[in-house]
Design a protein around this motif. Structure first.
Motif, PDB file in Angstrom:
ATOM      1  N   UNK A  29       0.847  -1.200   0.000  1.00 48.62           N
ATOM      2  CA  UNK A  29       0.000   0.000   0.000  1.00 48.62           C
ATOM      3  C   UNK A  29       0.869   1.231   0.000  1.00 48.62           C
ATOM      4  N   UNK A  30       0.275   2.344  -0.338  1.00 47.40           N
ATOM      5  CA  UNK A  30       1.108   3.538  -0.427  1.00 47.40           C
ATOM      6  C   UNK A  30       1.173   4.273   0.895  1.00 47.40           C
ATOM      7  N   UNK A  31       0.999   3.563   1.962  1.00 46.11           N
ATOM      8  CA  UNK A  31       1.242   4.177   3.250  1.00 46.11           C
ATOM      9  C   UNK A  31       0.001   4.752   3.907  1.00 46.11           C
ATOM     10  N   UNK A  32      -0.769   5.518   3.184  1.00 53.29           N
ATOM     11  CA  UNK A  32      -1.918   6.155   3.812  1.00 53.29           C
ATOM     12  C   UNK A  32      -2.939   5.085   4.170  1.00 53.29           C
ATOM     13  N   UNK A  33      -3.307   5.032   5.399  1.00 50.04           N
ATOM     14  CA  UNK A  33      -4.235   3.981   5.811  1.00 50.04           C
ATOM     15  C   UNK A  33      -5.585   4.565   6.167  1.00 50.04           C
ATOM     16  N   UNK A  34      -5.707   5.888   6.098  1.00 48.89           N
ATOM     17  CA  UNK A  34      -6.945   6.467   6.594  1.00 48.89           C
ATOM     18  C   UNK A  34      -7.825   7.053   5.499  1.00 48.89           C
ATOM     19  N   UNK A  35      -7.429   6.880   4.240  1.00 45.35           N
ATOM     20  CA  UNK A  35      -8.235   7.456   3.163  1.00 45.35           C
ATOM     21  C   UNK A  35      -9.674   6.980   3.266  1.00 45.35           C
ATOM     22  N   UNK A  36     -10.550   7.919   3.392  1.00 40.54           N
ATOM     23  CA  UNK A  36     -11.950   7.547   3.599  1.00 40.54           C
ATOM     24  C   UNK A  36     -12.566   7.069   2.304  1.00 40.54           C
ATOM     25  N   UNK A  37     -13.052   5.872   2.315  1.00 41.73           N
ATOM     26  CA  UNK A  37     -13.687   5.332   1.120  1.00 41.73           C
ATOM     27  C   UNK A  37     -15.202   5.307   1.320  1.00 41.73           C
ATOM     28  N   UNK A  38     -15.584   5.138   2.571  1.00 39.00           N
ATOM     29  CA  UNK A  38     -17.007   4.988   2.867  1.00 39.00           C
ATOM     30  C   UNK A  38     -17.778   6.209   2.382  1.00 39.00           C
ATOM     31  N   UNK A  39     -18.788   5.942   1.609  1.00 42.31           N
ATOM     32  CA  UNK A  39     -19.586   7.046   1.107  1.00 42.31           C
ATOM     33  C   UNK A  39     -21.013   6.537   1.031  1.00 42.31           C
ATOM     34  N   UNK A  40     -21.886   7.218   1.699  1.00 49.07           N
ATOM     35  CA  UNK A  40     -23.263   6.739   1.731  1.00 49.07           C
ATOM     36  C   UNK A  40     -23.934   7.115   0.427  1.00 49.07           C
ATOM     37  N   UNK A  41     -24.405   6.116  -0.237  1.00 47.32           N
ATOM     38  CA  UNK A  41     -24.971   6.362  -1.549  1.00 47.32           C
ATOM     39  C   UNK A  41     -26.468   6.610  -1.457  1.00 47.32           C
ATOM     40  N   UNK A  42     -26.897   7.518  -2.307  1.00 50.70           N
ATOM     41  CA  UNK A  42     -28.324   7.808  -2.345  1.00 50.70           C
ATOM     42  C   UNK A  42     -29.022   6.837  -3.298  1.00 50.70           C
ATOM     43  N   UNK A  43     -28.238   6.200  -4.146  1.00 52.23           N
ATOM     44  CA  UNK A  43     -28.818   5.260  -5.098  1.00 52.23           C
ATOM     45  C   UNK A  43     -29.011   3.909  -4.425  1.00 52.23           C
ATOM     46  N   UNK A  44     -29.288   2.910  -5.254  1.00 52.02           N
ATOM     47  CA  UNK A  44     -29.432   1.563  -4.721  1.00 52.02           C
ATOM     48  C   UNK A  44     -28.149   1.209  -3.978  1.00 52.02           C
ATOM     49  N   UNK A  45     -28.256   0.498  -2.886  1.00 50.17           N
ATOM     50  CA  UNK A  45     -27.048   0.162  -2.138  1.00 50.17           C
ATOM     51  C   UNK A  45     -26.107  -0.674  -2.991  1.00 50.17           C
ATOM     52  N   UNK A  46     -24.811  -0.472  -2.854  1.00 46.14           N
ATOM     53  CA  UNK A  46     -23.860  -1.259  -3.656  1.00 46.14           C
ATOM     54  C   UNK A  46     -23.948  -2.731  -3.298  1.00 46.14           C
ATOM     55  N   UNK A  47     -23.591  -3.560  -4.267  1.00 47.74           N
ATOM     56  CA  UNK A  47     -23.739  -5.001  -4.089  1.00 47.74           C
ATOM     57  C   UNK A  47     -22.758  -5.548  -3.072  1.00 47.74           C
ATOM     58  N   UNK A  48     -21.584  -4.970  -3.040  1.00 51.21           N
ATOM     59  CA  UNK A  48     -20.577  -5.487  -2.144  1.00 51.21           C
ATOM     60  C   UNK A  48     -20.219  -4.421  -1.118  1.00 51.21           C
ATOM     61  N   UNK A  49     -20.256  -4.792   0.120  1.00 49.36           N
ATOM     62  CA  UNK A  49     -19.911  -3.832   1.158  1.00 49.36           C
ATOM     63  C   UNK A  49     -18.442  -3.501   1.158  1.00 49.36           C
ATOM     64  N   UNK A  50     -17.629  -4.528   0.901  1.00 47.50           N
ATOM     65  CA  UNK A  50     -16.177  -4.306   0.932  1.00 47.50           C
ATOM     66  C   UNK A  50     -15.711  -3.546  -0.295  1.00 47.50           C
ATOM     67  N   UNK A  51     -16.325  -3.844  -1.429  1.00 46.19           N
ATOM     68  CA  UNK A  51     -15.921  -3.195  -2.673  1.00 46.19           C
ATOM     69  C   UNK A  51     -17.132  -2.516  -3.301  1.00 46.19           C
ATOM     70  N   UNK A  52     -17.448  -1.315  -2.834  1.00 46.82           N
ATOM     71  CA  UNK A  52     -18.663  -0.666  -3.328  1.00 46.82           C
ATOM     72  C   UNK A  52     -18.568  -0.291  -4.808  1.00 46.82           C
ATOM     73  N   UNK A  53     -17.375  -0.203  -5.352  1.00 44.65           N
ATOM     74  CA  UNK A  53     -17.237   0.222  -6.744  1.00 44.65           C
ATOM     75  C   UNK A  53     -16.507  -0.831  -7.557  1.00 44.65           C
TER      76      UNK A  53
END
Lengths: 452, 510
Positions: free
Chosen positions: B18-42
């Protein structure tokens, strides 16, 4: 050093009170002072001419400041490559110097016909052979442009090849105006130095820190952004821009509109002869219009270009599309005859070498003097001093008993008392602005690092 | 298959990638249909978070090899000057086989498993390719291309969600400034009508971020800032992807020495980076059953002229000339001949005849065992596979008197040029093509080019390679493709003879 002409080794960079005393040693090439004329002083095959120029006139101190952006030598100077072109076609690359004094000493020792400036490397260029390949990479380099009159040969009518006159220079003036605007307004560069190349071209050195740090990719992007004239001798229509025109093209066109009638129509009379206007007519989008013009032009063989251009502009058509095509065509042709033609290869590479300002052009003997974009129109290349002229002025100074200085780096007499003075002063003033900003930049950096 | 002892926890090591940064916020609450995968929303991934779950060593390697195939395809296509659109098609096909990556709309697919594989394989290859600056640069280039292909083929709403989640913090041009610059902005977008600008929003970034758009004069520039319309966002996203991956690779390279203690992973990584250098695309599946063509010892010289790749042709020529081959050469050639379908009996006949200066006694004592060993009939009785290009290119460099190896890799330029002329009668421009591929270390491409030239009379065009633009990655594949082409031609000839009769019969039917 092997490969050097023997006379170089005999000459030592000692201080001499007067030119006459320099000839005291019989081993040295002689130029008897009493017999010195403009002709003998202009003879570049005599090594003594260039040697004296380097020793007395060349502004090493200012050159150092210009490259270094400050008084204390930094890597920007110490890790900079200088390439020497010796008169016997020997080319010595990867020279580097600790300061202006050391550089002057070595230039005087090698006595090159001219020398070129390369990039700042990650290691000292003179240590190249002992450095690991990874530790020797080009890092910084001014963004440079080269405009050469030869690229205008297909459209200039006054001179050919190596010749150059005041009228040709107007092509250069237009190019400088447009390039200067583009680099300042679009890319935000502020430190642009224009340098007359000594015969029929001009160089531009952009010294903003951001310009120095550009990668090859970024340099290529700038070149592509600027380049408009495309296609070689076999391509008649060299400008084919998409419409609507990009804002930078519109601005260029506005600037060039002021020059087009004077330079292209009057000065160069570019559509006078049949072969000249035939190429243009062949490119006209409306064939009917072209036929009519052809008849008209053939009937009036002595008509001036301005008249012909006027006829060309008038088109009888009600169709909006035809009119628009014609308008676009007129714009393209105007650009083809006026837009800067740059030697793109020079600008694309970080590690390209370019002749230093204040060198002597080997063909003309003229000094490669700096100038500002605002002066380019009034600039007269034939009024630029030649090395022979400068040496004669010094000679006369010595004859009339004036002080001729000590030949050190800070010695001003060589240029202050000669016609080189206005150019060095202009250079000094320009460099002063650069150094000031360099100091400000370093202070800000310091302040920032203090915050942590 | 996965014995308990081989179960591995490689998460610690992947974290190194990894490139060191461990805190990059990925969590983003979507207004659309919930993503299929919780771990990999995109579906798309900037690979900011290193994987932390356990995988087996086998998965570690297999997944990486699958990704490597895609990357190698991209690289070879780029080196052969394919357009981006062509590469997109090639990679799209390959990805279906080796590394499908579906959008949330694909209901029947386990998107989480696919995305997990994508993420893990990326980080494994990061470890493998951070070792030298050259490898890093190559990896950066192909990964960026792969990302671009995926970005362009992504579902539009999902892509929007992905880009929004990254929070790039680009400077948005305010309404007032946009109003002032209307004319310029529209002109830069090549819109004749300013009103068409409509709701298009613009980002203001340093022009160096979007050199491609500057190059094409597609953005308005002012004082070093580029005004990028949101429809040209791709350039910005790619620049960002590239910058972050570049930094990430440098961090990985610095952290790599800590990994050197791991005896299980290191050989795998070594092997992977070697595979990348040889441009390996996919494994050659060695089958002993030929396609009906019985190969005998007498046929070998003719086949060599028609269908052997240059490395084997050179072994054949050396064998004929000096009546002998040294050990490595014998090994390389023997296994190749086995691969083309020469039976062990025929092989012994072949070698016996070729070694003219050797007595029967000496042959039986010194060489027969060797040959049978290659066929898996002696010693450990292992069924050896014919050597692949990767093995040949990265294997032992031929010494004096040795003829094994890859001519494109191991010949000097002068020798290569003269052999191409004497053996294949190549013209100047063809030789130039090949030599320039060799100079940029694309040996497999040089070989592919030779294949195309050699089979031009059978209708193989430049750039077609071994079919569909595949490049040579195995000498036996070279041979197989060549035989298939000759067979096709024979069939065409015979079917043309019968054509007339068929057409007559059709008339009667109609």
């Amino acid at each position: 050093m092997p490969g050097l002409p023997p006379h170089n080794t005999a000459v030592k960079a000692e201080d001499g009170p007067a030119l006459d005393d320099l000839f005291a040693d019989d081993d040295k090439p002689k130029l008897p002072s009493a017999e010195a004329t403009l002709a003998t002083m202009s003879d570049l095959s005599n090594p003594f001419v260039m040697l004296t120029y380097y020793r007395r006139c060349f502004p090493f101190k200012q050159l150092f400041l210009w490259l270094n952006h400050g008084q204390v030598p930094t890597r920007q100077f110490t890790h900079r490559e200088f390439a020497m072109n010796l008169p016997n076609d020997v080319y010595i690359r990867y020279n580097s110097y600790a300061n202006a004094e050391e550089m002057k000493k070595d230039v005087v020792r090698l006595n090159p016909a001219r020398f070129e400036i390369g990039p700042v490397y990650s290691g000292r260029p003179k240590d190249k052979k002992v450095l690991m390949k990874n530790a020797f990479k080009p890092l910084l380099r001014e963004l440079v442009f080269d405009i050469d009159m030869t690229d205008y040969d297909s459209i200039r009518t006054c001179c050919k090849d190596k010749a150059m006159c005041k009228r040709c220079w107007r092509f250069i003036s237009m190019a400088v105006k447009v390039l200067d605007e583009t680099l300042r307004n679009d890319f935000g560069f502020n430190h642009l130095l224009w340098v007359y190349s000594g015969r029929r071209g001009i160089h531009c050195w952009v010294s903003d820190p951001a310009a120095l740090a550009l990668s090859d990719d970024q340099r290529r992007a700038i070149v592509n952004y600027i380049e408009v004239i495309k296609g070689g001798a076999k391509q008649d229509k060299k400008v084919n821009l998409p419409r609507p025109l990009h804002p930078s093209m519109l601005r260029a066109l506005e600037t060039l509109n002021n020059y087009f009638p004077r330079v292209v129509l009057e000065d160069q009379d570019c559509f006078k002869d049949p072969e000249q206007w035939e190429t243009i007519l062949a490119l006209l989008p409306d064939r009917k219009h072209a036929e009519e013009l052809k008849k008209e032009f053939e009937a009036t063989p002595s008509k001036a270009s301005a008249e012909r251009w006027k006829s060309l502009l008038q088109i009888k058509a009600s169709n909006e599309l035809t009119l628009r095509k014609h308008r676009d065509f007129v714009e393209d042709i105007k650009l083809q005859y006026t837009y800067p033609r740059i030697d793109t290869e020079v600008s694309k590479k970080l590690n390209h070498l370019l002749k230093s300002p204040f060198c002597i052009h080997p063909g003309t003997g003229r000094v490669c003097v700096p100038l500002l974009a605002s002066q380019v129109e009034s600039f007269d290349p034939s009024a630029v001093p030649t090395v022979g002229q400068l040496l004669m002025e010094l000679e006369e100074l010595a004859r009339s008993g004036g002080s001729v200085g000590n030949g050190g780096v800070d010695d001003k007499t060589g240029w202050e008392k000669t016609s080189l003075r206005p150019y060095v002063e202009l250079f000094e003033k320009y460099v002063e602005g650069l150094v000031k900003e360099g100091v400000r930049g370093r202070k800000e950096e310091k302040a920032e690092s203090m915050e942590f | 298959m996965y014995a308990g002892g081989r179960q591995s926890t490689s998460n610690r090591n992947l974290a190194t990638a990894a490139n060191g940064s461990s805190s990059a916020a990925v969590a983003e609450v979507s207004r659309h249909a919930p993503p299929r995968s919780g771990k990999f929303p995109h579906r798309l991934n900037f690979y900011e978070q290193p994987p932390t779950e356990e995988i087996t060593v086998e998965q570690f390697e297999e997944w990486a090899i699958d990704r490597l195939r895609l990357l190698a395809d991209i690289e070879s296509a780029q080196a052969r000057n394919k357009s981006f659109e062509e590469i997109k098609v090639i990679v799209g096909e390959r990805a279906k086989m080796y590394m499908p990556l579906s959008s949330d709309t694909a209901r029947s697919v386990d998107v989480e498993a696919e995305r997990k594989k994508d993420q893990y394989s990326h980080f494994v290859l990061r470890l493998a390719f951070c070792r030298s600056e050259e490898l890093r640069a190559r990896f950066l280039k192909v990964e960026t291309t792969l990302f671009r292909i995926r970005f362009e083929t992504d579902d539009l709403t999902e892509r929007r969600r992905f880009v929004d989640s990254l929070n790039f913090g680009w400077d948005v041009v305010g309404q007032q400034e946009k109003q002032e610059l209307r004319a310029q902005l529209a002109a830069a977008m090549r819109l004749r009508d300013e009103d068409k600008l409509g709701a298009e929003s613009f980002f203001k970034v340093d022009w160096t971020q979007v050199t491609d758009l500057v190059s094409q004069r597609k953005v308005f520039l002012r004082a070093g800032k580029a005004y990028v319309p949101s429809k040209e966002e791709l350039s910005l996203v790619l620049a960002e992807f590239q910058n972050r991956l570049y930094r990430g690779l440098e961090m990985t390279a610095k952290a790599l020495p800590r990994l050197d203690e791991d005896q299980r992973l290191l050989p795998v990584l070594e092997h992977l980076s070697m595979g990348f250098q040889a441009g390996i695309t996919s494994e050659y599946v060695f089958s002993t059953t030929g396609d009906g063509e019985e190969i005998t010892a007498e046929m070998v010289p003719d086949l060599a002229r028609q269908s052997f790749p240059m490395c084997m042709r050179s072994l054949e020529d050396t064998l004929r000339g000096s009546k002998h081959l040294k050990h490595e050469g014998r090994q390389q050639y023997n296994l190749f001949l086995k691969g083309i379908g020469l039976s062990v009996e025929e092989a012994i006949v072949f070698w016996r005849k070729a070694f003219k200066l050797i007595t029967d006694d000496a042959f039986n004592k010194n060489y027969k065992y060797n040959i049978r060993h290659g066929y898996g009939l002696e010693g450990s009785r292992k069924n050896y596979s014919p050597k692949s290009c990767q093995q040949i290119i990265t294997g032992a460099t031929p010494g004096p008197g040795q003829a094994h190896g890859c001519p494109f890799r191991h010949y000097s330029e002068a020798n290569l040029t003269s052999s191409l002329l004497t053996t294949y009668g190549l013209s100047g421009s063809d030789t130039k093509d090949i030599v320039s591929a060799v100079k940029s270390s694309h040996y497999h491409l040089a070989c592919t080019r030779l294949f195309e030239i050699q089979h031009a009379k059978l209708g193989v065009a430049k750039g077609e390679g071994l079919g569909k633009g595949d490049s040579v990655d195995h000498p036996n594949r070279y041979f197989d493709r060549s035989r298939a082409l000759y067979k096709e031609q024979r069939e065409k000839e015979t079917s043309e003879e019968g054509k007339v009769k068929k057409e007559e019969a059709m008339d009667i039917d109609g």
